[in-house]
Write a protein that holds these residues in place. Sequence first.
Motif: not given
Length: 335
Positions: A177-189
């Motif tokens: 998933k991608a969390w558009l609220k609460g995670l940075s692009p780096k954290e989304n990886r």
Amino acid sequence: MTSDVRKDPCAASRLSVAPMMDWTDRHCRAFHRGMSRQVLLYTEMVTSAALVRGGAAHLLDFDAKEHPVALQLGGSNPEELSRATEMAVARGYAEVNLNVGCPSDRVQSGSFGAVLMEQPALVADCLRAMRMAAGDVPVTVKCRIGVDDQDPAQVLPDFLAHVHDAGVTRATVHARKAWLKGLSPKENRDIPPLDYPLVHAMVARFPDMHLSINGGILTLDDAEAQLAHMDGVMVGRAAYHDPAEILLRADSRIFGTDDPCPDRTAAALAMVSHIETHLDQGGKLGQVTRHMLGLFNGLPGARQWRRTLSEGATRPGAGIEVLHEALGRVQDLAA
């Protein structure tokens, strides 16, 4: 440009290197192509607005030696994406890919990237427009399994059904998933858990689609294991930070053809001509060598290699001698 020059991007997508912002520029692609003749390479994401309204056609520049190479577009306006696709086809790209996976704030504010997982009908309209403009050049999509509170088990098959109905038969799915609220692009990886089984299940659900998997694939062994379930594998950061691990034996192990480059030293030396041409055109050494820092990752001399290239590239008038100096340090330590 004829298909024999562009090659077959569908066959090449058995193993591909992901589009990565600030990384997969033309110098990076030249470096990767020296280690593999077969893998599918992608550009950094280019927005349709930059091409159509921003006059940034130079962002489409590439060398035919990079083929097979695909352009990734970001956007959500079907007409604009159509015009950008026309430009890409005219430049000779082997494929045009729509980004439905990037979670950055800038992408969200432009209503494209991963946020489009919430608008599959709009994605389908965009893909139809791109296909009309592309002629016989394939249009593909890269997506996530969902965003925020969506249920991936429902969202992903519905999204792929819209893609399929738009006439697109090839997709790459980042198995997070991608969390558009609460995670940075780096954290989304890294933070959202991988769901390989869900992506694997899509192959049976969409048997006439060519589906690749992306996310958490760190070695060529990992890629081979995924190919037991998937039509293709896309490798991201591992191909950048440890390119030899992914690419040096990719042609023989994944595609059953001869490997063009025997070892890491040869991969470095294969860049000499490219670097000299770049310097002759007024470019800076570091614009190329920054993509080569991971070449000896995990081997004796890797730190000296990185330091020599990084520090040497900042010297006034730095030239190809820096590369040879760095290689000499690696070879001395290896001996």
